[in-house]
Design an enzyme around this catalytic site. Structure first.
Site, short mmCIF file in Angstrom:
data_model
loop_
_atom_site.label_atom_id
_atom_site.label_comp_id
_atom_site.label_asym_id
_atom_site.label_seq_id
_atom_site.Cartn_x
_atom_site.Cartn_y
_atom_site.Cartn_z
N ASN A 15 0.83 -1.21 0.00
CA ASN A 15 0.00 0.00 0.00
C ASN A 15 0.87 1.26 0.00
OD1 ASN A 15 -2.95 -0.86 0.41
ND2 ASN A 15 -1.81 -2.12 1.87
N GLU A 22 -12.67 -7.02 -2.82
CA GLU A 22 -12.11 -6.93 -1.46
C GLU A 22 -13.16 -7.28 -0.41
OE1 GLU A 22 -8.86 -3.77 -0.58
OE2 GLU A 22 -10.65 -2.73 -1.32
P1 C2E Z 1 -6.83 -1.70 2.75
O1 C2E Z 1 -5.63 -1.46 1.92
O2 C2E Z 1 -8.15 -1.50 2.09
O3 C2E Z 1 -6.68 -3.13 3.34
C1 C2E Z 1 -7.73 -4.02 3.50
C2 C2E Z 1 -8.24 -3.97 4.88
O4 C2E Z 1 -9.42 -4.72 4.95
C3 C2E Z 1 -7.27 -4.58 5.89
O5 C2E Z 1 -7.44 -3.91 7.10
C4 C2E Z 1 -7.79 -5.98 5.97
O6 C2E Z 1 -7.43 -6.62 7.18
C5 C2E Z 1 -9.27 -5.76 5.89
N1 C2E Z 1 -9.98 -6.93 5.39
C6 C2E Z 1 -9.55 -7.84 4.51
N2 C2E Z 1 -10.52 -8.76 4.27
C7 C2E Z 1 -11.58 -8.39 4.99
C8 C2E Z 1 -12.90 -8.93 5.18
O7 C2E Z 1 -13.29 -9.93 4.62
N3 C2E Z 1 -13.72 -8.27 6.02
C9 C2E Z 1 -13.35 -7.15 6.66
N4 C2E Z 1 -14.21 -6.56 7.47
N5 C2E Z 1 -12.12 -6.61 6.53
C10 C2E Z 1 -11.25 -7.24 5.69
P2 C2E Z 1 -6.21 -3.45 7.94
O8 C2E Z 1 -5.13 -4.46 7.88
O9 C2E Z 1 -6.72 -3.05 9.27
O10 C2E Z 1 -5.70 -2.21 7.17
C11 C2E Z 1 -6.47 -1.09 7.09
C12 C2E Z 1 -5.91 -0.10 6.12
O11 C2E Z 1 -4.66 0.42 6.56
C13 C2E Z 1 -5.62 -0.68 4.77
O12 C2E Z 1 -6.81 -0.75 4.03
C14 C2E Z 1 -4.65 0.30 4.22
O13 C2E Z 1 -5.32 1.41 3.69
C15 C2E Z 1 -3.90 0.74 5.44
N6 C2E Z 1 -2.63 0.01 5.51
C16 C2E Z 1 -2.34 -1.18 6.05
N7 C2E Z 1 -1.05 -1.47 5.90
C17 C2E Z 1 -0.48 -0.45 5.25
C18 C2E Z 1 0.84 -0.15 4.80
O14 C2E Z 1 1.80 -0.92 4.95
N8 C2E Z 1 1.03 1.04 4.16
C19 C2E Z 1 0.00 1.89 3.94
N9 C2E Z 1 0.27 3.03 3.31
N10 C2E Z 1 -1.25 1.64 4.35
C20 C2E Z 1 -1.50 0.48 4.99
CA CA Z 2 -4.85 -2.08 0.16
CA CA Z 3 -8.83 -1.75 0.15
#
Ligand code: C2E
Ligand code: CA
Ligand code: CA
Length: 595
Positions: free
Chosen positions: A425, A544
């Site tokens: 990301n 997603e």
């Molecule tokens: P994102 O890029 O849209 O990542 C997908 C998020 O949806 C992830 O949350 C993931 O755990 C969650 N997810 C995946 N499958 C499902 C599902 O079936 N149901 C539900 N309810 N959720 C699901 P996470 O890991 O909490 O990350 C949240 C956001 O934080 C990410 O959204 C992304 O925008 C950001 N993020 C996470 N890691 C990084 C990173 O290394 N760098 C950057 N710049 N942003 C990050």
């Molecule tokens: Ca993502």
């Molecule tokens: Ca996403």
């Protein structure tokens, strides 16, 4: 004849004679100046008079009783009277408002102390700023030398105004708010601060340009100025932020006022030359002395409450609560952690597989950052990425994660022939930063990663849309074979301009669309057309947040087969991911690819 004021307060008349001479035959000229002391009685009345009349300063002579003996022509015009009317009368007959004024006191003081005093003061009845030199005379009485310095004063005031007033809106600025609030505090008076932030101004600037942004700011400023009265003053802090200094009212009244502000933003703004713009405001409210005893704390409490209000959709307001302060402390702890040594901070990452629903084969993985903070516990990436982005630490943080990921990818590739595309990301500020990409490409080279194995995920953001740097960086990625995916597709803004503007390989349809499958026909129709759109421009598709079997079926009949979501796997710790997808299934993937 020229009157020259001596240090002891006496006037020394000088007789000055100037004669022009020719210096040489080539035509150059010079002057000879003769100067000698003269006394007032040496001067023929007519000569003294003519000298006084030719002075560029106003001049007046008064006796002990403040009666005018003489005023010159300049003084006549400055006083807007004639000497016939003035000479012989008292200063206070001519200027009744001068009785007991600072002028009066200074004249008395100069005579009592027998010294020259110089001062600048405003004489209201004439509307003039005077620069006055009062010289007591040995024989009694005093001489006044004065100039009209109103123009100079006006320039000074304008300068002062530019320090204290905002150029664009003409509103008083933060400096003046600080001064006024501190003045209230020193008088022991209570007050309330409203901290306003316009939610989508950056978006308007990015899409319609800064002229539109300025027009919106002026429009909003105009509306806010309408609230001004003896209990209420509006200030522009900077950028898209305003503040209101308000009376110390009971909570319901303060709340009513907050509602009155948000009401302004209910209607869409029709700003000259631009389309109808809709804009929201987030308001934080803090009271002195209830919430804090220092102005700096009152305003930062109001700001904290504003940030909380921002989390609510649309226009909203919140009163500061001490619990919010805990949030602020949390934020600064996060900031501190990000600015320190990332190796010891407890930051790590998980991997979530992307599965081809029809074959159940892994076709990709997304890197999701995690943070086990030593004091705060597990922190969501949504929270710390936002802080990192706002404070500029997102560059070292992302490079730190990317390096860890690349080390792992290289190891798996050597041990197990692992070659699944891994998505990382990105944030808007990274994408616009060429130095970040220099380091990113350097890491790809250093760990011998096939660029085709790397994908970057970008989100739809207004700031991105027209940035030349971003486009350049993305084109560079594309030319190296790195895949580019749009994240959270459908939630952002101007999706179409995105697709045509940037070299996109993949679209990740946001979870909000997937959730509505089987629940809302309209959303299903939108989802279908999104899928059609992606297919028509030959973009790959990922759904997603797939959680239910029903979703899989709908997606597959709509020919969107790649899925990411809890139904398959949550983001996994590296060892778990390795055990489940890298070691065991390796053969299966290799075989299925060779088919
Ligand atoms: P994102 O890029 O849209 O990542 C997908 C998020 O949806 C992830 O949350 C993931 O755990 C969650 N997810 C995946 N499958 C499902 C599902 O079936 N149901 C539900 N309810 N959720 C699901 P996470 O890991 O909490 O990350 C949240 C956001 O934080 C990410 O959204 C992304 O925008 C950001 N993020 C996470 N890691 C990084 C990173 O290394 N760098 C950057 N710049 N942003 C990050
Ligand atoms: Ca993502
Ligand atoms: Ca996403």
């Amino acid at each position: 004849m020229y009157p020259f004021l001596l240090k002891n307060g006496e006037i020394q008349w000088l007789s000055v004679k100037v004669r022009g001479i020719r210096l040489s035959s080539d035509g150059s000229h010079g002057v000879v100046i003769y100067r000698k002391k003269a006394s007032l009685h040496d001067i023929e009345p007519i000569t003294a008079e003519s000298v006084l009349e030719s002075m560029t300063d106003g001049f007046a002579l008064l006796n002990n009783q403040f009666q005018f003996h003489y005023i010159n022509e300049i003084a006549e015009s400055m006083f807007r009277t004639t000497r016939e009317k003035v000479v012989g009368t008292s200063l206070f007959d001519v200027f009744p408002e001068a009785v007991d004024s600072s002028f009066h006191h200074t004249y008395k003081k100069a005579m009592a102390e027998q010294r020259i005093i110089e001062f600048v003061d405003y004489y209201q009845p004439l509307g003039v700023w005077f620069h006055i030199k009062v010289a007591p005379l040995k024989k009694g009485g005093f001489a006044l030398y004065f100039q009209d310095v109103s123009d100079q004063k006006r320039v000074e005031e304008q300068l002062l105004e530019s320090v204290n007033y905002d150029y664009l809106t003409g509103m008083p600025n933060r400096c003046l708010l600080t001064m006024k609030s501190n003045a209230l505090i020193s008088l022991g008076k209570k007050f309330t601060i409203y901290y306003l932030n316009l939610d989508n101004l950056r978006l308007i600037n990015a899409v319609y340009g800064h002229d539109a942004g300025d027009a919106v700011l002026k429009h909003v400023a105009g509306k806010l100025k309408g609230f001004t009265n003896e209990n209420c003053e509006v200030f522009r802090l900077d950028g898209d932020e305003f503040a209101v200094l308000y009376a110390p009212e009971p909570k319901e009244k303060l709340e009513n006022f907050a509602k009155a502000i948000t009401d302004i933003f209910e209607q869409t703004l029709i700003v000259h030359n631009f389309q109808d713009l809709s804009i929201h405001v987030s308001i934080g409210i803090s009271c002195y002395p209830n919430d804090a005893l220092l102005f700096s704390e009152v305003i930062s409490n109001a700001e904290t409450a504003m940030y909380e209000a921002k989390k609510i959709r649309g226009s909203s307001y919140l009163f500061f609560r001490p619990a919010m302060d805990a949030l602020r402390k949390r934020k600064s702890a996060i900031e501190e952690g990000l600015a320190g040594n990332l190796d010891d901070a407890g930051i790590y990452y998980t991997l979530q597989p992307q599965i081809d629903g029809s074959t159940r084969e892994i076709v990709g993985a997304e890197v999701l950052a995690r943070w086990a903070h030593p004091e705060l516990g597990e922190i969501s990436p949504l929270e710390f990425i936002e802080v990192a982005e706002a404070t500029g630490t997102v560059v070292p943080l992302t490079l730190h994660l990317v390096e860890k990921v690349f080390i792992q990818m290289k190891e798996w590739n050597l041990l197990f022939g692992w070659s699944v595309q891994t998505a990382i990301n990105m944030t808007p500020s990274l994408l616009a930063n060429p130095r970040f990409f220099d380091s990113f490409f350097e890491l790809i080279g250093r760990y011998e990663i096939q660029p085709e194995m790397v994908e970057i995920e970008i989100t739809e953001q207004a700031e991105l849309t027209y940035s030349a740097e971003t486009l350049e960086n993305l084109l560079l990625c594309k030319s190296r074979g790195i895949s580019i995916a749009i994240d959270d597709f459908g939630t952002g803004f101007s999706m179409i301009s995105y697709l045509t503007h940037f070299p996109i390989n993949k679209i990740k349809i946001d979870r909000s669309f997937i959730q509505k499958i089987g629940k809302d026909r309209k959303s299903e129709a939108v989802l279908k057309s999104l899928i059609q759109l992606a297919k028509s421009i030959e973009c790959e598709l990922v759904a997603e947040g797939v959680e239910r079997q029903e979703e899989v079926e709908f997606l597959e009949t709509s020919s969107c087969t790649i899925h990411q979501g809890y139904l398959y796997d949550r983001p996994l710790q590296i060892r778990d991911f390795e055990a489940k997808y890298v070691k065991l299934d390796r053969k299966f993937f290799q075989e299925s690819k060779e088919e």
